[in-house]
Design a protein around this motif. Structure first.
Motif, PDB file in Angstrom:
ATOM      1  N   ALA A  38      11.603  15.022 -10.455  1.00 44.87           N
ATOM      2  CA  ALA A  38      12.362  14.113  -9.595  1.00 44.87           C
ATOM      3  C   ALA A  38      11.580  13.777  -8.334  1.00 44.87           C
ATOM      4  N   VAL A  39      10.939  14.802  -7.724  1.00 42.60           N
ATOM      5  CA  VAL A  39      10.135  14.555  -6.524  1.00 42.60           C
ATOM      6  C   VAL A  39       8.933  13.673  -6.851  1.00 42.60           C
ATOM      7  N   VAL A  40       8.273  13.972  -7.984  1.00 43.44           N
ATOM      8  CA  VAL A  40       7.097  13.178  -8.378  1.00 43.44           C
ATOM      9  C   VAL A  40       7.480  11.727  -8.636  1.00 43.44           C
ATOM     10  N   VAL A  41       8.617  11.496  -9.284  1.00 45.07           N
ATOM     11  CA  VAL A  41       9.048  10.129  -9.572  1.00 45.07           C
ATOM     12  C   VAL A  41       9.355   9.374  -8.282  1.00 45.07           C
ATOM     13  N   LEU A  42      10.016  10.026  -7.348  1.00 48.36           N
ATOM     14  CA  LEU A  42      10.325   9.367  -6.073  1.00 48.36           C
ATOM     15  C   LEU A  42       9.050   9.021  -5.311  1.00 48.36           C
ATOM     16  N   VAL A  43       8.147   9.991  -5.208  1.00 47.14           N
ATOM     17  CA  VAL A  43       6.890   9.715  -4.511  1.00 47.14           C
ATOM     18  C   VAL A  43       6.068   8.664  -5.265  1.00 47.14           C
ATOM     19  N   GLY A  44       6.050   8.781  -6.609  1.00 46.05           N
ATOM     20  CA  GLY A  44       5.313   7.794  -7.403  1.00 46.05           C
ATOM     21  C   GLY A  44       5.897   6.399  -7.283  1.00 46.05           C
ATOM     22  N   GLY A  45       7.234   6.308  -7.201  1.00 46.84           N
ATOM     23  CA  GLY A  45       7.847   4.988  -7.014  1.00 46.84           C
ATOM     24  C   GLY A  45       7.453   4.358  -5.695  1.00 46.84           C
ATOM     25  N   LEU A  46       7.422   5.161  -4.624  1.00 53.25           N
ATOM     26  CA  LEU A  46       7.010   4.651  -3.316  1.00 53.25           C
ATOM     27  C   LEU A  46       5.547   4.206  -3.343  1.00 53.25           C
ATOM     28  N   ILE A  47       4.692   5.028  -3.938  1.00 54.42           N
ATOM     29  CA  ILE A  47       3.276   4.657  -4.044  1.00 54.42           C
ATOM     30  C   ILE A  47       3.106   3.410  -4.903  1.00 54.42           C
ATOM     31  N   SER A  48       3.885   3.305  -5.984  1.00 51.37           N
ATOM     32  CA  SER A  48       3.808   2.121  -6.842  1.00 51.37           C
ATOM     33  C   SER A  48       4.206   0.862  -6.080  1.00 51.37           C
ATOM     34  N   TRP A  49       5.222   0.969  -5.233  1.00 53.89           N
ATOM     35  CA  TRP A  49       5.651  -0.180  -4.427  1.00 53.89           C
ATOM     36  C   TRP A  49       4.534  -0.632  -3.478  1.00 53.89           C
ATOM     37  N   ILE A  50       3.866   0.350  -2.853  1.00 52.59           N
ATOM     38  CA  ILE A  50       2.775   0.014  -1.928  1.00 52.59           C
ATOM     39  C   ILE A  50       1.596  -0.585  -2.679  1.00 52.59           C
ATOM     40  N   VAL A  51       1.218   0.045  -3.804  1.00 50.65           N
ATOM     41  CA  VAL A  51       0.072  -0.446  -4.575  1.00 50.65           C
ATOM     42  C   VAL A  51       0.355  -1.833  -5.151  1.00 50.65           C
ATOM     43  N   ALA A  52       1.570  -2.046  -5.660  1.00 50.89           N
ATOM     44  CA  ALA A  52       1.917  -3.363  -6.196  1.00 50.89           C
ATOM     45  C   ALA A  52       1.837  -4.433  -5.112  1.00 50.89           C
ATOM     46  N   GLY A  53       2.267  -4.083  -3.884  1.00 57.55           N
ATOM     47  CA  GLY A  53       2.157  -5.044  -2.792  1.00 57.55           C
ATOM     48  C   GLY A  53       0.719  -5.399  -2.476  1.00 57.55           C
ATOM     49  N   ARG A  54      -0.160  -4.402  -2.490  1.00 57.85           N
ATOM     50  CA  ARG A  54      -1.582  -4.675  -2.229  1.00 57.85           C
ATOM     51  C   ARG A  54      -2.210  -5.479  -3.363  1.00 57.85           C
ATOM     52  N   LEU A  55      -1.813  -5.194  -4.597  1.00 58.63           N
ATOM     53  CA  LEU A  55      -2.359  -5.944  -5.724  1.00 58.63           C
ATOM     54  C   LEU A  55      -1.931  -7.407  -5.696  1.00 58.63           C
ATOM     55  N   LEU A  56      -0.695  -7.657  -5.271  1.00 60.95           N
ATOM     56  CA  LEU A  56      -0.158  -9.017  -5.285  1.00 60.95           C
ATOM     57  C   LEU A  56      -0.411  -9.778  -3.986  1.00 60.95           C
ATOM     58  N   ARG A  57      -1.065  -9.149  -3.022  1.00 62.68           N
ATOM     59  CA  ARG A  57      -1.343  -9.848  -1.759  1.00 62.68           C
ATOM     60  C   ARG A  57      -2.191 -11.105  -1.979  1.00 62.68           C
TER      61      ARG A  57
END
Length: 420
Positions: free
Chosen positions: A117-136
């Motif tokens: 559960a902790v890994v998924v939450l942290v991974g979701g936050l990191i995924s949101w940041i990485v997706a934003g950088r990829l789509l910039r």
């Protein structure tokens, strides 16, 4: 009279929330992370349950067994293991007591679930940041496209960073904006010059007619008719050239096999009289037998425009050389003329419609061009799938080159493609 039906309003049932690409990427990355975590958790649970052989026994506490004083001799074998009494310290300080395999697997499952559960939450936050950088870069390209749609074509994305698909898309978009900007600038100049070219003879005609109407007794009718004929002919020539320019750029070609050497010779022969009037010597090296598949009328117009340009904008005692060179299934047309030295800016714009460089003002007794000759020649060349390359002659004047495939080589390539 019935009023037009109003557009149906979207119902609440048909409404769907807008999910951005960033949110979709985050959901995909997080789902993959959750799936991999569940798979690892299930595999670990299965391994821990079925692979090891457990021999978990209760430890004997020091106070759980005391030998009595009546025992005569010590035991020769280890005492039998008996259930241990509950330890009062068990379960304190957050510790977990494992007394069986079931307890061990329960602890493993609960701990793995919490960590997942902790890994998924942290991974979701990191995924949101990485997706934003990829789509910039996509957002930057979208902003540039929005500005271009509003009419601002001077904006560029200018994406920096590693060479990847986004940088290639950015460079392609920037080059497209640059071409559009040049095209619109040329269109604006073309519209302004076309308006001027068409307005001038009409204004001259209006002035002549107004003068004749004000004083009809003193008007020389023959002179008036001659002047009107000249201005009308100029307007007709300009309009005809504009129509040919549009047709060459967008029309479909009706081609036929033409001997390029004979066609160039005919065009050069028709130019002899004007060349002698300008004191220009025309030399041709165009052997016959170079057959190309072209539109004869349009190619004749291209040759006339190029040769007329070479003669009219030459110098006294100048020279024009026309040469055909066969090379690897193509024939190259090279026209070299002497003349004034041209700057880089003038050479770049010399093929634009209505452009006239230095020394192209009207001289009494000379035929004035309409500034469409080389522009029309370039469009005719593009209509034939080639380019009319214009370069500066180091000795002054221009060098014009064009390549056309020979009809035999073209037919051979078509046959090879058909066999494939």
């Amino acid at each position: 009279m019935s009023s037009p039906a109003a557009a149906p309003k979207p119902s609440l049932l048909s409404w769907r929330p807008r999910v951005t690409a960033r949110a979709r990427l985050t959901i995909v990355f997080t789902s993959m992370l959750l799936g991999c975590g569940l798979l690892m958790m299930g595999a670990l649970y299965a391994v821990m349950k079925y692979v090891p052989t457990y021999a978990i026994t209760s430890a004997v506490t020091p106070n759980s067994f005391k030998p009595s004083d009546s025992n005569i001799a010590p035991l020769q074998t280890p005492p039998a293991q008996v259930p241990a009494s509950p330890n009062p310290d068990d379960g304190k300080n957050g510790s977990v007591v494992v007394r069986s395999v079931h307890d061990l697997l329960s602890v493993l499952l609960e701990s793995s679930g919490a960590i997942l559960a902790v890994v998924v939450l942290v991974g979701g936050l990191i995924s949101w940041i990485v997706a934003g950088r990829l789509l910039r870069p996509v957002h930057e390209i979208t902003q540039a496209a929005r500005k271009a749609a509003e009419g601002s074509l001077d904006h560029r994305v200018g994406l920096t960073g590693p060479r990847d698909e986004f940088s290639e898309l950015s460079d392609t978009f920037d080059s497209m904006l640059a071409r559009l900007e040049r095209s619109f600038a040329e269109y604006e100049r073309f519209a302004a010059n076309a308006s001027h070219e068409l307005k001038t003879p009409l204004a001259t005609t209006q002035a002549l007619l107004s003068l004749a109407a004000d004083s009809p007794e003193s008007t020389d009718t023959r002179l008036l008719i001659s002047q009107l004929q000249d201005t009308t002919a100029r307007s007709v020539d300009t309009v005809t050239a504009l129509l040919e320019l549009a047709e060459a750029a967008h029309g479909e070609l009706q081609t036929e096999e033409v001997d390029l050497g004979k066609l160039v010779g005919e065009c050069a022969l028709g130019l002899r009289a004007e060349a002698r009037a300008h004191g220009v010597f025309v030399e041709t090296e165009c052997p016959v037998g170079y057959v190309v598949e072209v539109n004869r009328i349009l190619l004749s117009r291209l040759l006339d425009n190029v040769l007329n340009n070479a003669v009219r904008h030459n110098i006294d005692g100048g020279k024009v050389t026309v040469e055909l060179i066969r090379q690897d299934g193509i024939v190259r047309l090279i026209v070299v003329n002497s003349g004034a030295h041209l700057g880089a800016d003038e050479l770049e714009r010399i093929t634009e419609p209505f452009y006239r460089g230095a020394g192209r003002v009207r001289v009494p007794g000379q035929v004035r061009g309409n500034g469409l000759g080389l522009a029309l020649a370039c469009n005719i060349a593009r209509a034939h799938g080639t380019e009319l390359v214009v370069r500066a002659n180091p000795d002054g004047g221009l060098i014009l080159e064009m390549e056309l495939p020979l009809a035999m080589a073209k037919a051979k390539s078509k046959a090879e493609l058909a066999r494939v």
